[in-house]
Design an enzyme around this catalytic site. Structure first.
Site, PDB file in Angstrom:
ATOM      1  N   THR A  68      35.119  17.342  54.263  1.00  0.00           N
ATOM      2  CA  THR A  68      34.405  18.271  53.395  1.00  0.00           C
ATOM      3  C   THR A  68      34.756  19.733  53.687  1.00  0.00           C
ATOM      4  O   THR A  68      34.596  20.185  54.819  1.00  0.00           O
ATOM      5  CB  THR A  68      32.885  18.101  53.614  1.00  0.00           C
ATOM      6  OG1 THR A  68      32.581  16.737  53.504  1.00  0.00           O
ATOM      7  CG2 THR A  68      32.097  18.902  52.610  1.00  0.00           C
ATOM      8  N   GLU A  69      35.213  20.442  52.681  1.00  0.00           N
ATOM      9  CA  GLU A  69      35.501  21.878  52.787  1.00  0.00           C
ATOM     10  C   GLU A  69      36.370  22.201  54.003  1.00  0.00           C
ATOM     11  O   GLU A  69      36.223  23.229  54.641  1.00  0.00           O
ATOM     12  CB  GLU A  69      34.207  22.694  52.832  1.00  0.00           C
ATOM     13  CG  GLU A  69      33.261  22.428  51.667  1.00  0.00           C
ATOM     14  CD  GLU A  69      33.781  22.904  50.323  1.00  0.00           C
ATOM     15  OE1 GLU A  69      34.489  23.911  50.293  1.00  0.00           O
ATOM     16  OE2 GLU A  69      33.500  22.232  49.314  1.00  0.00           O
ATOM     17  N   MET A  70      37.281  21.265  54.327  1.00  0.00           N
ATOM     18  CA  MET A  70      38.234  21.453  55.423  1.00  0.00           C
ATOM     19  C   MET A  70      37.554  21.597  56.787  1.00  0.00           C
ATOM     20  O   MET A  70      38.106  22.216  57.693  1.00  0.00           O
ATOM     21  CB  MET A  70      39.124  22.686  55.201  1.00  0.00           C
ATOM     22  CG  MET A  70      39.791  22.702  53.851  1.00  0.00           C
ATOM     23  SD  MET A  70      41.471  22.088  53.922  1.00  0.00           S
ATOM     24  CE  MET A  70      41.830  21.898  52.192  1.00  0.00           C
TER      25      MET A  70
END
Lengths: 488, 430
Positions: free
Chosen positions: A150-152
Site C-alpha cells: 500500500t502506497e509503497m
C-alpha cells in the site's frame, strides 16, 4: 550476461479507489448497517473510467502492439478497485484482461484492502496479500511474482515477510533520508533477506509527470515526449534502471486530457526507445536481469506520501492512531465471525484512505490531501469513521459476543503466548549457556596440552606430563564423539 | 399595559438560551391577558412561531423599520423588524461557522427611514458593536412611533436600544440579564462589552436576573444597588412525550449526553475526563457530546488521546427534532457548565424523563431539588454520579419521577407574573 550493458525503464502504475463512506450519524448506530456512499462511488468510478482507465488502457494496448513487445508496463490494482470495477464498470476489467493477454504487462500483488495491515500484523498482511493474489487470478488470470505494498510502504521487516512469501521483487520510494548519497537508479536488495530485490522510485522523474506536468509556472512546461526522453537518456551514464512509479489516475484525471497528458503517454515510450539506450522492463524482468548493488537499510517504514515520505499521512496524529488501534483491536474477533457481509465490511473499512482523510497536515500537501476527499475537515472524517466502526463492533458483538468467557479465554491465550515466548527465550539462553560450558573445556585445556607437549622436552617433569596427555586426549575424543551422536 | 421589548433573536432562529427565554416569557405574558408586547428584533425571518402570538416580519421590505398594527383581538403583539445583516447573540457557535465557511460577509444591506439613510452592514467582531449602536438609533425612532408604558431590554445587545428608547420616550427601562460577560468569557471580560452592560444597568429602573448567581455578579462585579436587582427564574415549555416512544435505540449500551455549545463556558473537557473515568470501570455505556463550538476540535483530539473514541461520540450541531431524539435516547444528561446564569436545557431533559447532573455553578441549581449537583471541576464526583445513576435503577427511577413533577411546576406564566409585578412597581414609582 548479454543484458549487462542494457539500461531499463520500469514503468509502474498504481490503480486504487476506496469505497467512500456515507455520512453516518450517531442515531444510525445499531439500525443502519450499510456504510457506503453508492452514489459517490459509482459516479466517481464511472467518471474516472471514462476519463482515464478506458482511454489510457487503449493507448497502452496500441503502444504494445506498435512496438511489438518492446514496450512493457506494470500495474498494481487494489482489491477495492477491482471490486468497484466489477460493480460499476466491468468494461475496465475487460480492458485490463486484454492488456494481460499481450504478455507485456505485469500485474503486482498488494494488500486486498489497500490497507495499513503491514504495520500491524504479519498474519493480517499475508492474509490480505493472498486474498488479492486470488482475486488477480480469478479476474485477470495472472499470478503475481512482484509485490508493491500500500502506497509503497516498505521497511526491512516488511520486505523480509514479502521474501518469505516467495516474492522476488518489491517497489518502494527512493526516499532521500534512506538513500542519502546513493542513487535510486540501481537495483537494491532487502537487508534481511537478500533474495528480495528492491526497486526504488525516481521521484524527480516520476513527479515531473505526476505533479508538474500541467503546471504552467514550472520552468520546464510544456513537457514533451522528446524532452522527457532526453532527461532519461542523461541517466544512462550514471544508472541502470529508471523507476517511474505513478498513480494511473494521473492520466486524464489528475491532469485532464486537455493538458496533453494522453498524447504524452502515447509518444514518450517511442521517444525513449528511439533516442536512448534504455529499453522497457517490468519489475520482475528488472530483478532477473540486474544484480543488486547493495542492500538498502530501511529500519522504520517509508512510503511515497507527502514531503516526509513516511507514515504521517495515515498515522500522524492522535485521531488517526486512535482509529487505527480501534480497528485492529477487532481483528482477532472478526476471524471468529462467519458472516459474509461482516467480512466484506472488514475489508472495506481497512482501506488506508479513511485514515488519510483524518490527516491534519494542511500545509505543503494540503492540495493532495483534499483531492477526492469527501470530508470538510479531518474531524468530520474521524467522527464519521468512528460512528461506523462502533456500529461494526456492535455487529461483531452480536455474532461473536465479547462475553466474560471470551475475555477470559483471550486473556489466557495471551498469557499462554507470553509464557511460550518466555520459555522459548529461556530455552535459547539455556542452549547458549550449555554450549559455552562445553566449549571452554577443550579451549582451556588445549593450551595446557600444548604446554604439556612443550614440557615433554623438560626431563624433570617428563613422567608427570606423560601421564596427563593421554588422559586429556581420550576425554577430547569422547566428547567429539558425543557431539556427533547428538547431531545425528 | 403595553410593553416595548427589545430582543436579539426569536424562535426558530435561535442559537442558545436567550431566544428560548425571550419567547417563553412573551408567551407567558400573552397568557396573562392584560399585557401587550411589541417585540423588536434586528432581523425577522417570517417563519417564527405564530401559534400563540401573531408575528410579522418585515425583512423582505428594504426599509429600516416598519410597524404593522393589528387591531384584531387575539393578535396581542406586534413585531417590528429592523433589516440588518447581523448575527444574533454573542454566539461562538455561529461565529465559528461564520469564520470557517465562506458566507458572504461583504454584502451590505442599506436600509432607510424617513429621517435619512441608515446602513446596516455587519461582520461579527467589532462590527457587532456597530450593529448594536445602529440598533439603538432605530430604537429611538421606534419609541417615537409607538404607544407603550414600559421598555424591557433582553441582554446586553439590546441595552443600548432600550436606553435610547427610554430617552426618546421618557418611559422607564427594565433590563433583563440572561448572562454577563463574566459567564461568557470565563473571566477575560471584554471592556467594551462590560461598558455597555454597566451603562444599561446604571440607566435601568429595575434589573431582572435569571438567578441569584447572576444577581450576585450584577451586584458585586457591576457595583449595582441590591434593591434594584430582582431574580426571576426561567421556566420551560411543556412538550408532548408521545413522540419519544417512537424512538428506539439501536444498541444496548446506556447513553450519557452532553448537549450544548462546545465552549469554555459549558465545561466540555470535564465531561470527557469524567467519561474516561467511568469507562475504566464499566464498558456498557456510550457518551455523546452533541453540539459544536470553538473547542470541538480540541475535544475530539482529547478523546482520541484518551483512547475512548469508540465509546465517545460527537454528533455535531443538532437541530429541531434531533434534540428530542437525542434526549429520548439518553439515560443521563449532564451539564458541567463552568458558569451558567440559568440553563434551561436540563429542564428539557427532565421533561423527557432523563435524570440530570448539573454543576453547582449554574443558576438552575438554585431551583432544582431532584438533580445531582456537583462542582464543575470535580471530575470524580461527576464520574461517581454517572456510574450511580446508570447502575442503580432505583436511583434513576426516583430522579425521573420526582424530576418530572418538579419541572412541570415551573411555568412561564409564573415568571411572567413576577415580571409584571416588576413593571407595576416601576410604573408606580414613576
Amino acid at each position: 550476461m548479454k543484458h549487462v550493458s542494457r539500461k531499463a525503464v520500469c514503468l509502474h502504475f498504481e490503480v486504487h479507489q476506496p469505497f467512500r463512506l456515507k455520512s453516518y450519524r450517531f442515531f444510525d448506530l445499531g439500525h443502519d448497517h450499510y456504510y457506503y456512499d453508492d452514489y459517490a462511488n459509482e459516479s466517481i468510478m464511472q467518471r474516472i473510467a471514462a476519463r482515464c482507465y478506458i482511454p489510457a488502457n487503449k493507448i497502452l494496448l496500441d503502444l504494445i502492439r506498435k512496438h511489438k513487445g518492446k514496450f512493457k508496463v506494470a500495474f498494481s490494482i487494489s482489491g477495492l478497485a477491482l471490486d468497484q470495477f466489477s460493480l460499476y464498470t466491468p468494461e475496465v476489467i475487460d480492458s485490463f484482461r486484454q492488456l494481460a493477454a499481450t504478455g507485456s504487462v505485469e500485474f503486482l500483488a498488494e494488500t486486498n484492502s489497500h490497507s495499513l495491515a503491514s504495520l500491524k500484523s504479519r498474519e493480517e498482511f499475508e492474509k490480505q496479500v493472498n486474498q488479492h493474489t486470488q482475486k488477480m487470478k480469478d479476474l485477470l488470470g495472472v499470478e503475481p511474482t512482484a509485490i508493491r505494498n500500500t502506497e509503497m510502504i516498505y521497511s526491512d521487516q516488511i520486505g523480509a515477510w514479502m521474501a518469505d512469501m516467495g516474492f522476488r521483487v518489491t517497489l518502494t520510494e527512493g526516499a532521500k533520508h534512506v538513500l542519502g548519497w546513493k542513487s535510486p537508479n540501481f537495483v537494491y536488495c532487502n537487508s534481511i533477506n537478500p533474495r528480495l530485490k528492491v526497486l526504488l522510485r525516481n521521484f524527480v522523474l516520476s513527479d515531473d509527470i505526476a505533479f508538474r506536468f500541467s503546471n504552467r509556472d514550472w520552468c520546464e512546461w510544456p513537457l514533451t515526449a522528446s524532452k522527457y526522453a532526453g532527461w532519461i537518456s542523461q541517466l544512462a551514464s550514471s544508472g541502470e534502471v529508471v523507476n517511474i512509479f505513478i498513480d494511473y489516475e494521473t492520466f486524464g484525471e489528475h491532469h485532464r486530457s486537455e493538458s496533453g497528458i494522453m498524447d504524452f503517454l502515447a509518444h514518450f515510450p517511442g521517444a525513449v526507445l528511439k533516442s536512448t539506450p534504455f529499453v522497457f522492463m517490468t519489475p520482475t524482468e528488472v530483478a532477473d536481469h540486474f544484480q543488486p548493488i547493495a542492500p538498502v537499510q530501511v529500519p522504520s517504514p517509508i512510503s511515497w506520501a507527502d514531503e516526509e515520505r513516511d507514515l504521517t499521512a495515515w498515522l500522524g496524529n492522535e485521531l488517526q492512531t486512535a482509529a487505527f488501534e480501534k480497528l485492529y483491536d477487532l481483528s482477532e474477533r472478526i476471524n471468529t465471525c462467519a458472516g459474509e457481509e461482516l467480512k466484506k465490511d472488514w475489508v472495506y473499512l481497512q482501506s488506508s484512505d479513511h485514515f488519510y482523510y483524518m490527516c491534519t497536515k494542511f500545509f505543503s500537501d494540503g492540495a493532495v490531501h483534499a483531492y477526492f476527499n469527501p470530508y470538510e475537515t479531518p474531524y468530520d472524517a474521524f467522527m464519521n469513521y468512528m460512528n461506523i466502526l462502533s456500529d461494526f463492533e456492535l455487529r461483531i458483538n452480536r455474532e461473536a459476543p465479547c462475553s466474560e468467557e471470551f475475555n477470559i479465554a483471550r486473556r489466557m491465550k495471551e498469557a499462554a503466548r507470553d509464557k511460550d515466548f518466555l520459555i522459548e527465550n529461556l530455552q535459547r539462553e539455556l542452549d547458549q549457556l550449555r554450549k559455552k560450558v562445553r566449549k571452554p573445556v577443550p579451549a582451556k585445556k588445549k593450551p595446557v596440552a600444548k604446554k604439556a607437549a612443550v614440557a615433554k622436552k623438560v626431563p624433570a617433569k617428563k613422567a608427570a606430563a606423560a601421564k596427563k596427555v593421554p588422559a586429556l586426549k581420550k576425554a577430547a575424543v569422547k566428547r567429539t564423539a558425543g557431539k556427533q551422536v547428538n547431531k545425528k | 399595559m403595553r410593553v416595548l421589548m427589545f430582543g436579539w433573536e426569536f424562535p426558530p432562529h435561535i442559537s442558545g438560551g436567550l431566544g428560548t427565554a425571550s419567547y417563553g416569557l412573551t408567551k407567558g405574558m400573552a397568557s396573562l391577558g392584560n399585557v401587550n408586547v411589541i417585540f423588536v428584533v434586528p432581523k425577522a425571518w417570517g417563519d417564527e412561531d405564530q401559534s400563540v402570538v401573531k408575528l410579522v416580519g418585515a425583512n423582505t421590505v428594504p426599509v429600516a423599520y416598519k410597524t404593522i398594527h393589528y387591531a384584531g383581538g387575539k393578535k396581542s403583539f406586534e413585531k417590528i423588524e429592523v433589516d440588518s445583516r447581523i448575527i444574533p447573540y454573542t454566539d461562538p457557535e455561529e461565529f465559528w461557522a461564520y469564520t470557517r465557511g465562506e458566507i458572504d460577509s461583504r454584502k451590505i444591506v442599506v436600509s432607510t427611514d424617513e429621517k435619512g439613510r441608515i446602513e446596516f452592514s455587519g461582520k461579527y467582531g467589532s462590527g457587532l458593536l456597530e450593529e448594536i449602536r445602529k440598533y439603538a438609533i432605530v430604537a429611538s425612532v421606534i419609541a417615537h412611533e409607538n404607544e407603550f408604558d414600559v421598555i424591557h431590554a433582553h441582554d446586553w445587545l439590546a441595552y443600548p436600544a432600550g436606553i435610547e428608547a427610554a430617552r426618546a420616550s421618557g418611559k422607564p427601562l427594565v433590563i433583563h440579564v440572561h448572562a454577563t460577560d463574566f459567564d461568557r468569557s470565563g473571566g477575560n471580560v471584554n471592556p467594551d462589552v462590560y461598558a455597555i452592560e454597566k451603562s444599561g444597568m446604571d440607566f435601568a429602573s429595575r434589573i431582572i436576573t435569571v438567578s441569584n448567581l447572576t444577581r450576585d455578579i450584577v451586584i458585586n462585579r457591576y457595583n449595582i444597588d441590591p434593591d434594584k436587582v430582582v431574580t426571576v427564574y426561567n421556566a420551560v415549555d411543556p412538550v408532548e412525550i408521545a413522540d419519544n416512544h417512537l424512538i428506539s435505540r439501536g444498541f444496548d449500551e446506556k447513553v450519557v449526553t452532553f448537549l450544548g455549545r462546545i465552549t469554555l463556558q459549558k465545561g466540555p473537557e470535564y465531561f470527557i475526563e469524567a467519561a474516561h473515568r467511568v469507562l475504566k470501570v464499566m464498558n456498557n455505556v456510550r457518551f455523546v457530546m452533541a453540539g459544536s463550538g470553538d473547542m470541538m476540535d480540541r475535544m475530539i483530539r482529547r478523546a482520541a488521546a484518551l483512547r475512548i473514541t469508540d465509546r465517545f461520540h460527537f454528533t455535531g450541531f443538532l437541530r429541531g427534532n434531533d434534540v428530542f431524539r437525542m434526549l429520548a435516547m439518553s439515560d443521563v444528561y449532564i451539564m458541567p457548565s463552568v458558569s451558567e446564569p440559568f440553563g434551561i436545557s436540563p429542564l428539557e431533559a427532565m421533561q423527557s424523563n432523563v435524570p440530570v447532573i448539573i454543576s453547582k455553578q449554574s443558576g438552575v441549581a438554585e431551583i432544582l431539588t431532584h438533580a445531582v449537583k456537583v462542582d464543575f471541576w470535580d471530575i470524580d464526583a461527576m464520574a461517581d454520579a454517572i456510574y450511580g445513576i446508570l447502575n442503580y435503577p432505583a436511583l434513576s427511577r426516583m430522579f425521573i419521577r420526582n424530576g418530572r413533577e418538579e419541572v412541570i411546576a415551573l411555568k412561564w406564566e409564573n415568571s411572567a407574573r413576577q415580571v409584571r409585578t416588576v413593571y407595576r412597581e416601576v410604573l408606580a414609582r414613576n
